[in-house]
Structures are given as C-alpha cells and as structure tokens.
Scaffold this motif. Structure first.
Motif, PDB file in Angstrom:
ATOM      1  N   LYS A 147     -24.087 -84.602 -77.297  1.00 49.53           N
ATOM      2  CA  LYS A 147     -22.613 -84.543 -77.350  1.00 49.53           C
ATOM      3  C   LYS A 147     -21.993 -85.837 -76.828  1.00 49.53           C
ATOM      4  N   ASP A 148     -22.688 -86.508 -75.894  1.00 52.05           N
ATOM      5  CA  ASP A 148     -22.157 -87.743 -75.318  1.00 52.05           C
ATOM      6  C   ASP A 148     -22.325 -88.941 -76.254  1.00 52.05           C
ATOM      7  N   VAL A 149     -23.140 -88.786 -77.281  1.00 55.27           N
ATOM      8  CA  VAL A 149     -23.295 -89.852 -78.282  1.00 55.27           C
ATOM      9  C   VAL A 149     -22.179 -89.762 -79.319  1.00 55.27           C
ATOM     10  N   PHE A 150     -21.922 -88.546 -79.760  1.00 60.20           N
ATOM     11  CA  PHE A 150     -20.923 -88.333 -80.817  1.00 60.20           C
ATOM     12  C   PHE A 150     -19.597 -87.841 -80.213  1.00 60.20           C
ATOM     13  N   VAL A 151     -19.033 -88.649 -79.345  1.00 63.25           N
ATOM     14  CA  VAL A 151     -17.849 -88.246 -78.584  1.00 63.25           C
ATOM     15  C   VAL A 151     -16.634 -88.090 -79.506  1.00 63.25           C
ATOM     16  N   ASP A 152     -15.898 -87.012 -79.272  1.00 60.26           N
ATOM     17  CA  ASP A 152     -14.637 -86.788 -79.981  1.00 60.26           C
ATOM     18  C   ASP A 152     -13.547 -87.562 -79.243  1.00 60.26           C
ATOM     19  N   GLU A 153     -13.021 -88.604 -79.871  1.00 59.15           N
ATOM     20  CA  GLU A 153     -12.037 -89.462 -79.196  1.00 59.15           C
ATOM     21  C   GLU A 153     -10.748 -88.716 -78.842  1.00 59.15           C
ATOM     22  N   GLU A 154     -10.510 -87.590 -79.515  1.00 56.78           N
ATOM     23  CA  GLU A 154      -9.307 -86.818 -79.215  1.00 56.78           C
ATOM     24  C   GLU A 154      -9.555 -85.750 -78.155  1.00 56.78           C
ATOM     25  N   ASP A 155     -10.830 -85.574 -77.789  1.00 60.51           N
ATOM     26  CA  ASP A 155     -11.208 -84.610 -76.751  1.00 60.51           C
ATOM     27  C   ASP A 155     -12.530 -85.083 -76.174  1.00 60.51           C
ATOM     28  N   VAL A 156     -12.464 -86.036 -75.237  1.00 60.37           N
ATOM     29  CA  VAL A 156     -13.668 -86.726 -74.769  1.00 60.37           C
ATOM     30  C   VAL A 156     -14.624 -85.837 -73.981  1.00 60.37           C
ATOM     31  N   THR A 157     -14.225 -84.611 -73.702  1.00 62.20           N
ATOM     32  CA  THR A 157     -15.131 -83.689 -73.009  1.00 62.20           C
ATOM     33  C   THR A 157     -16.147 -83.084 -73.965  1.00 62.20           C
ATOM     34  N   LYS A 158     -15.927 -83.298 -75.270  1.00 62.27           N
ATOM     35  CA  LYS A 158     -16.830 -82.732 -76.278  1.00 62.27           C
ATOM     36  C   LYS A 158     -17.211 -83.786 -77.315  1.00 62.27           C
ATOM     37  N   GLY A 159     -18.243 -83.436 -78.088  1.00 60.49           N
ATOM     38  CA  GLY A 159     -18.610 -84.264 -79.227  1.00 60.49           C
ATOM     39  C   GLY A 159     -17.841 -83.791 -80.456  1.00 60.49           C
ATOM     40  N   ARG A 160     -17.940 -84.572 -81.533  1.00 61.58           N
ATOM     41  CA  ARG A 160     -17.284 -84.180 -82.781  1.00 61.58           C
ATOM     42  C   ARG A 160     -18.311 -84.143 -83.917  1.00 61.58           C
ATOM     43  N   ILE A 161     -18.259 -83.040 -84.664  1.00 60.15           N
ATOM     44  CA  ILE A 161     -19.027 -82.906 -85.901  1.00 60.15           C
ATOM     45  C   ILE A 161     -18.023 -82.806 -87.043  1.00 60.15           C
ATOM     46  N   TYR A 162     -18.166 -83.685 -88.017  1.00 60.19           N
ATOM     47  CA  TYR A 162     -17.310 -83.609 -89.201  1.00 60.19           C
ATOM     48  C   TYR A 162     -17.857 -82.526 -90.126  1.00 60.19           C
ATOM     49  N   GLY A 163     -17.014 -81.542 -90.404  1.00 56.03           N
ATOM     50  CA  GLY A 163     -17.434 -80.451 -91.272  1.00 56.03           C
ATOM     51  C   GLY A 163     -17.200 -80.763 -92.733  1.00 56.03           C
TER      52      GLY A 163
END
Length: 328
Positions: A147-163
C-alpha cells in the motif's frame, strides 16, 4: 479521318468494357460494423484495403453498439463484424447454432485483462535509473504488502487501485476481487469514468517512472507501447470468477458475417476465413497509430507492409500481389 475517328471510338468502347469487367464487383458494398473502439476500426481498415485493392469491393462502416450491430448482422443490414467479442454477446452460441449468422474464423484469442503494473515496479529499470519498488510482487494477493508503494495522493493513508470503467461488467468482477483479497482495508478502489482517464493515468505514471496498479485489457495501444505485467491470479474457474476469485478468461474474438454476405461476396469471405491476427499484433498496430498520430488507413498500410507474411497467409498469390502493388 472519319474512319479513323470511328476506329478510335470503337477501341475506347472496348477498353471501357474491359475496365467495367475488371470492376464488376465495384457495385457490391461490404458493410463493416464499427462499435467504437480502436482495434475494430483498425481491423476494418485492413479488411477495407484488401477488399478494394484485391477484390474490387467498396466498404462502408456502420456505427452502433454491440447489441445493435449483432441485430443488424442477423437482419443482413451489416455484413461483417471483424471483432465479435463472443463473451459479451449472451446469445452468440445459440445464434451460430441456429444459423442466424456465421462464424468465419477467429481473429485472436490470446487477449488478457486484469490488474497490471509497469515492469519497472517489480524489476526496476537501470536505463532510467529506477530501482525495484515491489520486487516480490507477483500476484494480486501480494498487493496487500504494498500500500505504501501505490499511495493514493488524495488519501495518503491508503494505496490506490485503478478499477475498471464504471458501468462495464468487468468492473463488478474486479471490485469483487479487490474485496476478496482484503485489499479494501488498505487501498481505495478508484473507478475512472471512461477509458481515456485510465489510459492517461497509466501513461503519465509510466513516463515519469512512478508506481501504478490498475485494471487494463489487451489489445490496446497502451499495452502495445508500454511494458506492463499482468499480476497472477488463481486459475480461471467459471463458477467463482464472477466473485473475483480467479483470473479473467481470454475472450475468443471472431470474425462473423451475415448469411447474405456469404452469398454476395464468397471470394472475399474466403479471405475473411483465413484472417487471423493476435492480441500482440493488434496492440503493436495501435501503438504505432498512437505514436505516429496516424489514422486507421495509414496504420493498416504500415501494418501490411511490416507483416508481409500475413498477406501470403490470407490471400491467394494473385490477390496478394495486387495488395503488395497497391502498398508500393
């Protein structure tokens, strides 16, 4: 002088009659389905070039959604669908069995879809000064560790997966996969509104050498241009696939024709029966089109010039020579 004029007139009339004979098929218009995506438009352009230069047929593209084009094929209002994505047509097997239209052959059946990452995320890229970011990432399940590799820039506490694209059937499967593997605890599942922002997200990240993980499919210009890795999953099982528990199956993409088409252009139908490409070949053409800002016809010509072996596989020698002469 009068006799000479008559002789010239007769000669011109004979020549005109000969030319008409050579163009005897020019009144036959082959209607090709255009359902909107780049790959089918590319295959239409290849088929159109060969139709005109090898067989003397004119072609016309008819734009509509997949359900409407299938109905038009049944009603002989469309002649050919160069990319019939059989898994997306619920009635396909029954249609073929009942003779509603005809399956001429398989265009390609090696396409893939699922969660992808750039290869440099796993292996690095010394030529670009990129170190491996997730060296042990192989499967969808492994994403829980990154999760720390694919950080969600709009919510840095989580990662982001593009669906997948919102509204697509595959989006339901990918979202179920996201939950099945427990990724919902540490990742946000971001749904793009269309394929354009999804492609833009991947291409922007790739050009910058940044990490990204998300849904994509083949063949597309993006998979043809960039070195992406499809994350592994459990072997496909039709029973548990809708729940996101297995890999996505490849879709058999056929060339299908109306019953009238088989009667009105049997010689061209013989070519279509031999028309076979692959996901990688199609993606290669789409990547060329993207990079060179070429249109579909220009891309078709480039493709045929660079894959002369296909001309020999698809066409009898005399027709193949006509195509090569037109290309040159």
């Amino acid at each position: 002088m009068r006799k000479k004029g008559m002789l010239i007139g007769i000669t011109l009339l004979i020549c005109a009659s000969f030319l008409v004979g050579c163009k005897k098929d020019s009144n036959t218009v082959i209607k090709l389905a255009d359902v909107g995506w780049d790959s089918i438009k590319f295959h239409n352009a290849v088929a159109s070039f060969i139709a005109g230069n090898a067989y003397g047929y004119e072609t016309e593209e008819i734009s509509a959604t997949t359900p409407l084009t299938v109905q038009a094929l049944k009603g002989n209002d469309i002649d050919v669908i160069m990319e019939m994505w059989t898994n997306n047509v619920v009635s396909y097997s029954d249609d073929i069995a009942s003779g509603a239209y005809q399956e001429l052959g398989t265009n390609f059946d090696d396409n893939k879809q699922g969660f992808y990452v750039p290869r440099y995320v796993i292996e690095g890229d010394p030529s670009r000064g990129i170190e491996p970011m997730a060296p042990d990432l192989k499967t969808v399940a492994d994403l829980v560790n990154y999760k720390d590799v694919f950080v969600d820039e709009e919510d840095v506490t989580k990662g982001r997966i593009y669906g997948a694209i919102s509204g697509w059937e595959i989006d339901k499967v990918m979202y179920n996969k996201y939950k099945y593997y427990g990724l919902d605890k540490d990742f946000n599942y971001f749904r793009p509104g269309s394929d354009a922002p999804l492609a833009a997200a991947f291409s922007t990240a790739y050009e910058k050498g940044e990490p990204i993980v998300g849904y994509y499919w083949e063949p597309t210009w993006l998979t043809g241009k960039y070195d992406l890795v499809l994350l592994e999953d459990a072997p496909y099982d039709p029973e548990t696939y809708p729940d996101g528990k297995t890999a996505c199956p490849p879709v058999i993409v056929t060339v299908s024709a109306s019953n009238d088409m088989v009667k009105k252009a049997p010689d061209f139908v013989e070519f279509l029966k031999k028309y076979k490409t692959s996901s990688s070949l199609t993606a290669e053409a789409l990547a060329y089109m993207q990079d060179e800002k070429a249109n579909y016809e220009e891309t078709a010509k480039w493709f045929l010039k660079n894959h002369d072996e296909l001309i020999s596989e698809w066409l009898p020698e005399e027709k193949a020579e006509l195509v090569r002469n037109a290309l040159n």
